[in-house]
Motif scaffolding. Structure first.
Motif, mmCIF file in Angstrom:
data_model
loop_
_atom_site.group_PDB
_atom_site.id
_atom_site.type_symbol
_atom_site.label_atom_id
_atom_site.label_comp_id
_atom_site.label_asym_id
_atom_site.label_seq_id
_atom_site.Cartn_x
_atom_site.Cartn_y
_atom_site.Cartn_z
ATOM 1 N N GLU A 1 0.830 -1.210 0.000
ATOM 2 C CA GLU A 1 0.000 0.000 0.000
ATOM 3 C C GLU A 1 0.865 1.260 0.000
ATOM 4 N N GLY B 1 -7.860 3.587 1.030
ATOM 5 C CA GLY B 1 -7.590 2.676 -0.074
ATOM 6 C C GLY B 1 -8.388 3.076 -1.298
ATOM 7 N N ARG C 1 -9.737 -2.868 6.157
ATOM 8 C CA ARG C 1 -8.580 -1.993 6.376
ATOM 9 C C ARG C 1 -8.584 -1.470 7.816
#
Length: 198
Positions: free
Chosen positions: A70, A101, A112
């Protein structure tokens, strides 16, 4: 030389970490089990205990892999930013891509946040999460700096807390849209900051 340090061992270990990271993203921490990881990686069940001392070690590797993935995506997105002026809405979307995200589905946002909350129940993850948090804050700070909206670390923490609170409250709504709620809150906060900087 241990088996894990051979090219074949490194490939197998990497395959297990990638499989565990995929399971983490799809189903959260409960999805990471020895059998599920081995099956996803296409390796024998015993390989998970051969390459990792415990399930906690495998989970730590998966969280680290997913977090680094990420962060890499965020830095790549930042590298592509033009030097042209961005309006407030574009800045808000850039920040939300990092905080929530790019997958805007409710389940993706929920997973998440589960990763963040679960760190409190899994102390062995805290050092890793703290280290990644530092780089994450650097990324957000640089996005804002390149968008002509430099802020200090205290204000950055406030903005993150604002988004986190908005998301958590939105998750319990009847028809939840956490990104929309976070977008509205973040836009308002950044718009209020802007006059002080101009």
């Amino acid at each position: 030389m241990t088996a894990a340090s051979t090219p074949k061992g490194e490939r197998r270990r990497s395959a297990l970490i990638e499989a565990a990271a995929e399971l983490l993203a799809e189903g959260g921490f409960d999805a990471i089990r020895h059998r599920a990881v081995a099956e996803r990686a296409g390796l024998p069940l015993a390989s998970t205990t051969y390459y990792f001392d415990s399930l906690d070690d495998l989970i730590t590797a998966a969280v680290g892999h997913k977090g680094r993935e990420e962060l890499s995506e965020g830095w790549a997105q930042l590298a592509e930013l033009s030097t042209e002026h961005r309006d407030l809405d574009a800045v808000v979307e850039l920040l939300l891509d990092q905080l929530l995200g790019v997958d805007t589905r409710y389940e993706a946002v929920l997973l998440r946040y589960e990763r963040l909350v679960t760190t409190g129940r899994r102390p062995y993850l805290r050092p890793l999460m703290r280290a990644m948090q530092g780089e994450f804050h650097e990324l957000l700070t640089e996005i804002l700096r390149r968008s002509d909206m430099p802020i200090d670390s205290d204000r950055l923490r406030q903005l993150i807390a604002l988004v986190d609170g908005a998301v958590v409250n939105a998750l319990i709504e009847v028809d939840p849209d956490p990104r929309a709620v976070a977008r509205a809150m973040l836009r308002k906060a950044l718009a209020a900051d802007r006059p002080r900087r101009e």
